[in-house]
Enzyme design. Structure first.
Site, PDB file in Angstrom:
ATOM      1  N   TYR A 231      54.703  74.018  56.670  1.00 46.99           N
ATOM      2  CA  TYR A 231      54.413  75.455  56.710  1.00 46.99           C
ATOM      3  C   TYR A 231      52.913  75.712  56.845  1.00 46.99           C
ATOM      4  O   TYR A 231      52.467  76.535  57.646  1.00 46.99           O
ATOM      5  CB  TYR A 231      54.976  76.086  55.431  1.00 46.99           C
TER       6      TYR A 231
ATOM      7  N   VAL B 149      46.480  86.654  58.300  1.00 47.06           N
ATOM      8  CA  VAL B 149      45.264  86.916  57.515  1.00 47.06           C
ATOM      9  C   VAL B 149      44.014  86.305  58.143  1.00 47.06           C
ATOM     10  O   VAL B 149      42.903  86.540  57.672  1.00 47.06           O
ATOM     11  CB  VAL B 149      45.380  86.421  56.057  1.00 47.06           C
TER      12      VAL B 149
ATOM     13  N   TYR C 262      53.390  93.067  57.203  1.00 50.47           N
ATOM     14  CA  TYR C 262      53.381  93.077  55.742  1.00 50.47           C
ATOM     15  C   TYR C 262      53.856  94.437  55.243  1.00 50.47           C
ATOM     16  O   TYR C 262      54.813  94.985  55.770  1.00 50.47           O
ATOM     17  CB  TYR C 262      51.976  92.762  55.213  1.00 50.47           C
TER      18      TYR C 262
ATOM     19  N   LYS D  60      54.746  82.658  62.074  1.00 48.33           N
ATOM     20  CA  LYS D  60      56.099  82.941  61.605  1.00 48.33           C
ATOM     21  C   LYS D  60      57.008  83.387  62.760  1.00 48.33           C
ATOM     22  O   LYS D  60      58.229  83.226  62.700  1.00 48.33           O
ATOM     23  CB  LYS D  60      56.060  83.995  60.490  1.00 48.33           C
TER      24      LYS D  60
ATOM     25  N   SER E  19      49.914  83.799  59.694  1.00 51.97           N
ATOM     26  CA  SER E  19      51.303  84.283  59.675  1.00 51.97           C
ATOM     27  C   SER E  19      51.862  84.619  61.041  1.00 51.97           C
ATOM     28  O   SER E  19      53.069  84.834  61.173  1.00 51.97           O
ATOM     29  CB  SER E  19      51.414  85.520  58.780  1.00 51.97           C
TER      30      SER E  19
END
Lengths: 304, 304, 304, 304
Positions: free
Chosen positions: A189, A258, A240, A66, A63
């Site tokens: 993605y 993660v 998160y 992102k 992530s």
């Protein structure tokens, strides 16, 4: 204490936490990572990178990608085009939850939960001829490492277990907030997530967030205002459902993955990357967070 | 531009937004405020306070009092005692929602939504002989204004329309996370909210958050670490369900109240208070937020 | 097989289930009930009552009282006055949940979950001078047992642990759907729940639901249409979040209470009451449900 | 009044409601239906079918097909195999909601909301070589009409707007409760929904639910116990989030579709089908429900 030693000391201090978290196990390719790894790299405002521990060992950035995606979207779209499709608020829900996406009629809360990142990936897919290739080029240049690559095994593994993300994408499509072909966008993605980088690569790549938008090469990737905005979003939504705790303990804008990596920024000062694969209950690196907390205390530095 | 003029200029710039928001109308005592008010005061790290617009006119501080309550709780309880009963995360829900409190079994997400502030008020009630009196003394000393007082009309009015907060308190009681008598605690809570202060008072009272925990008198109210933690919580949860947008536009830890006040902090630099009664959809002062955004741009200052 | 033996046989068949459920433990006065009790009584359309097992032993009727409350409300208010304040749909949530009440702005889903029953109790309080006394009179007459009484120990115990119900009542008040004083209405509500009756009493009292609205005395308590409507509401919402399973297994309109009682109706044919204190996960009597299921199969009777 | 006239009279009575609802508009193929249609057919226990209004005009049966699907699943699987994957409770949510499916970890509440019907379609796909063909054969035989066919335009149109259902299927897959290929199952599912039948066809096809499981041909499609269970599930969950209101007004087990059809059963007596395209807020035929309510009152018949 010389800086190099300070990093080494910090790594030694938190090493005792290894064994207390849990390696992400939702895909085999991630589950088999050695849980005892821990590393840190810092790129200071003068462009120097130092590190300690396993900071040269590549891992799956997941992530953290992102941040790169959103940055690219800012280069391709107007503010209005982006923020009409994704919000700027913390979600108060798990990163892969659909509850809020349904209740708020297909508009994800922010670009760092899965739903929001999928909307950003949809935006990139619409404007870029070869989004995966473009991502690779951008990240190689930012980190000054031309050997960076996708981990195809991880990307394929993610795609095989993609039901939850497919569900999120189709839900947004049902509300008119996802335009591309779901499978195509998911593949891009998952490739972004499957980038392999080490702590040094990532601290260099994120340097622009500490340097008012300018990369190590001196290019303006985003404007100073956009840089402040990116850091603000990272501070409120980058960890998160643990952003509050992270701000409380570490006090820096950051983004976790993660795979166990976390990047953190002290604007005007340094970009940092830590890595340790075991996660806490919120999906953030357990020892990595402690490492950043320790560093923040040692440096007497935070944004607060 | 001299600082005084800079504030005046900022006020003039955003005055055109008056009329675009909505004064809080849930109790008569608040609904009758003149909507055209706008003011700002800044207390700089050297202890000087300057202001512009209606910065000397007192208003109902409402939820800004939650900062004072939490600060007092930090003086009376251990970290563990506090954070075992209230979380540190953004809620992703409306400030007076019970949904999350039920799903998370009585533990509110943070001390700045109503549920969390009621738990803090419960803590204060348990340890202080006269919590309302104590609050008044603390706030008078922090702002160096011995004439500060509760607005009894507002406090009584809140109490008459207290059903929603009573519902929240009883829900937490049913989960064992509220010990005191609900009515007694509510009365204290509404008095805290009904403090009348002006922008100058508030910017002075919040000075410790910009000054590593030290008040204008030079007393250490909280430690430097606790100050950083308070600012972190304000940054992630201080603006109801608009914390992300506020960080994005303003880039400072802050706390708003439905009376139209917002306090904001630039650590090591200044404490700020703006006031304008009309609210946006999240319950934050519409012109006040714009005023802070403008100031942030003019000063080129934010935490990011 | 003569009917009396059929009931005895049914009791014997399900006795082996004793020990597999859990007696309600949220108040001491209920927790101390002997878990090994089991009884059944049937009042047939000719007005005769037969029973087996512990059918003459009184127990706390708890939520079964919600049927009596709604029936009284139907005598005091128009349909519109009732159904504008409470819905007719299954809730899909736990009986004491606030989530849906908040999302649906204070209007409970049906009169048999706590929120809905509190609205009905609020309606009774507004029109009856002495609602507790009235309830006692009504139930004594319906069951033809003038010795029926409230269990004061249970009522007081409920009131001491009333936080959850107080929370629900205040939430509805905050939405303008609760008019009375919360404590006063709660006290009445807890008294209704604390009625002590045995299976024979209850099967007689509920006779009107099997008899087109006419009581054992031949009085028309509600109209035939209202009787059908009451049975319809019981069939869809009478068994907490287990109405579907109950319809599937038993196939009769029914209402359960956490005291372990369940009443069930075969319209035009009989009213039934079973009792066994141990509950299943939905809060319905475990052996009681099995007893009704067995009886339904033996009789070859259900509404489906 | 002869029965034929009674039906005609009922149709005339409710015709004034035409214009008060809204034709389903989510796919073009449904949106263009003439809103002024209204019809009813009744098949009595002796096997005779009578009708009034537009009862011979075919329409898209949509969710009414979920009854046929579940019935087929009961022929292919054990109870345990079915009910371990789908529940039996009313949902308390919209028919296409994902909220509850996520909170309850991929197990849909009942087989008549979309999520539950997709699980059933997944079960059929796994055991039947040609599920669409099989469905057609079953329904042709049940209705004794060998000309029944799928409306390919509707099926294709559904598939083009299938994002919401795809999202639901993928969400269940992510929880391990959906085994087949999502697109393949969706295609079958949309074909079931796209069956064109008229009221007479449907009242005949559903005859087995009124006749203890025996079809018009005298075959035992399901057992008497299974028939009771099917009717019980229809009574508690057959009308989307309007099952309580339907039971209250009509008092029969039933199943509606967004094409405007509703089937209803009086066990041991008759199977009924009404049709009128305009829907109420819950997605049930507005005039159709009123028609059934009127009929229920005229006949003095309901299950309650």
């Amino acid at each position: 204490m010389p800086e190099q030693l300070l990093l080494q000391d910090a790594v030694d201090k938190v090493r005792s936490l290894l064994g207390k978290g849990k390696v992400a196990g939702y895909i085999p390719a991630l589950a088999c990572v050695d849980p005892n790894k821990i590393g840190i790299a810092v790129t200071t405002i003068d462009g120097q990178t130092i590190g300690a521990g396993d900071y040269l060992e590549p891992f799956s950035i997941q992530s953290i990608s992102k941040v790169f995606s959103l940055t690219q979207a800012l280069n391709l779209y107007t503010e209005e085009e982006i923020w009409s499709r994704v919000g700027k608020e913390p979600s108060g829900h798990s990163f892969n939850s659909l509850v809020q996406v349904e209740l708020e009629r297909g508009k994800p809360r922010n670009p760092f939960i899965n739903a929001g990142a999928l909307v950003i990936a949809d935006l990139l897919q619409a404007r870029l001829g070869a989004p995966k290739h473009h991502m690779l080029e951008v990240v190689r240049q930012l980190s000054q490492n031309t050997t960076l690559a996708f981990d195809k095994v991880v990307a394929d593994s993610e795609y095989q277990f993609s039901a939850r993300n497919a569900s999120i994408a189709y839900l947004m499509k049902s509300f008119g907030n996802f335009n591309g072909d779901v499978n195509t966008v998911l593949k891009s993605y998952f490739h972004y997530c499957a980038l392999r980088m080490n702590c040094a690569d990532l601290s260099r790549a994120m340097f622009y967030l500490a340097n008012r938008g300018k990369t190590l090469d001196g290019d303006s990737l985003v404007s100073p205002v956009q840089t402040r905005q990116l850091n603000a979003l990272l501070a409120t939504s980058g960890l998160y459902d643990g952003a509050g705790e992270f701000a409380y303990r570490v006090g820096m804008p950051g983004k976790s993955g993660v795979g166990g990596g976390i990047i953190a920024i002290i604007p005007g000062d340094m970009s940092i990357c830590v890595w340790s694969p075991e996660l806490d209950n919120n999906g953030n690196s357990l020892a990595g967070t402690a490492l950043l907390e320790h560093l923040s205390q040692q440096l007497g530095r935070s944004i607060f």
